[in-house]
Design a protein around this motif. Structure first.
Motif, PDB file in Angstrom:
ATOM      1  N   ASP A  96     -12.285  -5.328 -15.343  1.00  0.00           N
ATOM      2  CA  ASP A  96     -11.336  -5.022 -14.019  1.00  0.00           C
ATOM      3  C   ASP A  96     -11.509  -6.712 -13.644  1.00  0.00           C
ATOM      4  O   ASP A  96     -10.798  -6.868 -12.750  1.00  0.00           O
ATOM      5  CB  ASP A  96     -11.548  -4.156 -13.323  1.00  0.00           C
ATOM      6  CG  ASP A  96     -13.210  -5.055 -11.815  1.00  0.00           C
ATOM      7  OD1 ASP A  96     -14.001  -5.432 -12.909  1.00  0.00           O
ATOM      8  OD2 ASP A  96     -13.522  -3.656 -11.928  1.00  0.00           O
ATOM      9  N   ASP A 144      -6.298  -3.620 -17.062  1.00  0.00           N
ATOM     10  CA  ASP A 144      -7.727  -3.063 -16.020  1.00  0.00           C
ATOM     11  C   ASP A 144      -8.562  -1.886 -17.356  1.00  0.00           C
ATOM     12  O   ASP A 144      -7.308  -1.523 -17.188  1.00  0.00           O
ATOM     13  CB  ASP A 144      -7.179  -2.661 -15.121  1.00  0.00           C
ATOM     14  CG  ASP A 144      -7.355  -3.980 -13.785  1.00  0.00           C
ATOM     15  OD1 ASP A 144      -7.725  -4.813 -13.915  1.00  0.00           O
ATOM     16  OD2 ASP A 144      -6.578  -3.634 -12.804  1.00  0.00           O
ATOM     17  N   VAL A 196     -10.494   0.816 -16.315  1.00  0.00           N
ATOM     18  CA  VAL A 196     -10.513   1.910 -15.722  1.00  0.00           C
ATOM     19  C   VAL A 196     -10.978   3.055 -15.702  1.00  0.00           C
ATOM     20  O   VAL A 196     -10.100   3.317 -16.502  1.00  0.00           O
ATOM     21  CB  VAL A 196     -10.463   1.101 -13.986  1.00  0.00           C
ATOM     22  CG1 VAL A 196     -10.962   0.069 -13.599  1.00  0.00           C
ATOM     23  CG2 VAL A 196      -8.730   1.173 -13.554  1.00  0.00           C
ATOM     24  N   SER A 255     -14.627   5.890 -10.142  1.00  0.00           N
ATOM     25  CA  SER A 255     -15.025   4.770  -9.386  1.00  0.00           C
ATOM     26  C   SER A 255     -15.590   3.842 -10.619  1.00  0.00           C
ATOM     27  O   SER A 255     -15.860   4.378 -11.252  1.00  0.00           O
ATOM     28  CB  SER A 255     -16.282   4.184  -8.595  1.00  0.00           C
ATOM     29  OG  SER A 255     -17.691   5.343  -8.649  1.00  0.00           O
ATOM     30  N   VAL A 309     -15.616   0.635 -14.425  1.00  0.00           N
ATOM     31  CA  VAL A 309     -15.213   0.251 -15.271  1.00  0.00           C
ATOM     32  C   VAL A 309     -14.852   1.286 -16.416  1.00  0.00           C
ATOM     33  O   VAL A 309     -16.460   1.845 -16.375  1.00  0.00           O
ATOM     34  CB  VAL A 309     -15.077  -1.918 -15.301  1.00  0.00           C
ATOM     35  CG1 VAL A 309     -15.075  -2.611 -14.206  1.00  0.00           C
ATOM     36  CG2 VAL A 309     -17.029  -1.594 -16.242  1.00  0.00           C
TER      37      VAL A 309
END
Length: 204
Positions: free
Chosen positions: A85, A102, A104, A109, A111
């Motif tokens: 990220d 990103d 993710v 929560s 990466v």
């Protein structure tokens, strides 16, 4: 990456010069294109392998890892790459655009990809893209300790300032927001065209 960071950065530079057959002062003059796109993928994969090798050699290093964002620039092109990220933004004509992707996991929560970061080897696949390196463009590379706490509007307001003032404003804004994570950033701006070599003289 702690104390290993400097060694990895030096390794990246050396590997890039070797791949392109360049001296250190000639890297900036290389034509980008497919060679540097491939180099970005190769170098991120190589650093990932080195991290896991360090973990295998020392148990207390197991799980160490990092996200990464970077640029490889020539006289007229930029190769953008990232894992995780950490972000790369392009700022031009008052607008900020994220050009990294990103990595993710939606709804969770953390990466979904990083250099290292797991107890066993995980292959990485960096996001890599190429675009023109134009006068007046700025690139902001930053960790989520910056992008994760500042709004798009705040980022654009700061980036509209002269370069050094922009960096100072970004740091102040992150600290004002509580600075919940590290503040890592790099601002790169092209302010002049590459000087042209003089035409060879001819005469009778």
């Amino acid at each position: 990456l702690g104390r290993f960071g400097d060694r990895f950065r030096e390794g990246w530079a050396a590997a890039l010069r070797a791949k392109l057959g360049l001296q250190s002062h000639e890297v900036e003059d290389a034509a980008l294109g497919q060679d540097l796109l491939a180099a970005a993928r190769h170098l991120t994969a190589d650093v990932n392998e080195q991290l896991y090798a360090q973990m295998r050699a020392s148990e207390n290093l197991v799980g160490m890892g990092s996200t990464v964002a970077g640029l490889l620039c020539s006289s007229d092109q930029c190769v953008v790459f990232n894992i995780g990220d950490s972000r790369v933004y392009r700022w031009q004509d008052g607008y900020l655009h994220q050009i990294s992707v990103d990595h993710v996991t939606p709804g969770r929560s953390g990466v979904a990809a990083s250099l290292g970061g797991a107890p066993f080897f995980v292959k990485v696949n960096a996001h890599v893209a190429s675009e023109r390196w134009l006068l007046g463009r700025r690139y902001l590379l930053c960790s989520d300790g910056v992008s994760g706490v500042l709004t798009q509007e705040t980022l654009e307001t700061c980036m509209a300032l002269p370069a050094l003032d922009a960096v100072r404003a970004l740091i102040r804004a992150v600290r004002a927001a509580g600075a919940p994570d590290d503040i890592s950033m790099l601002l790169l701006e092209r302010t002049a065209a590459r000087p042209q070599s003089p035409a060879p003289k001819t005469g009778a």
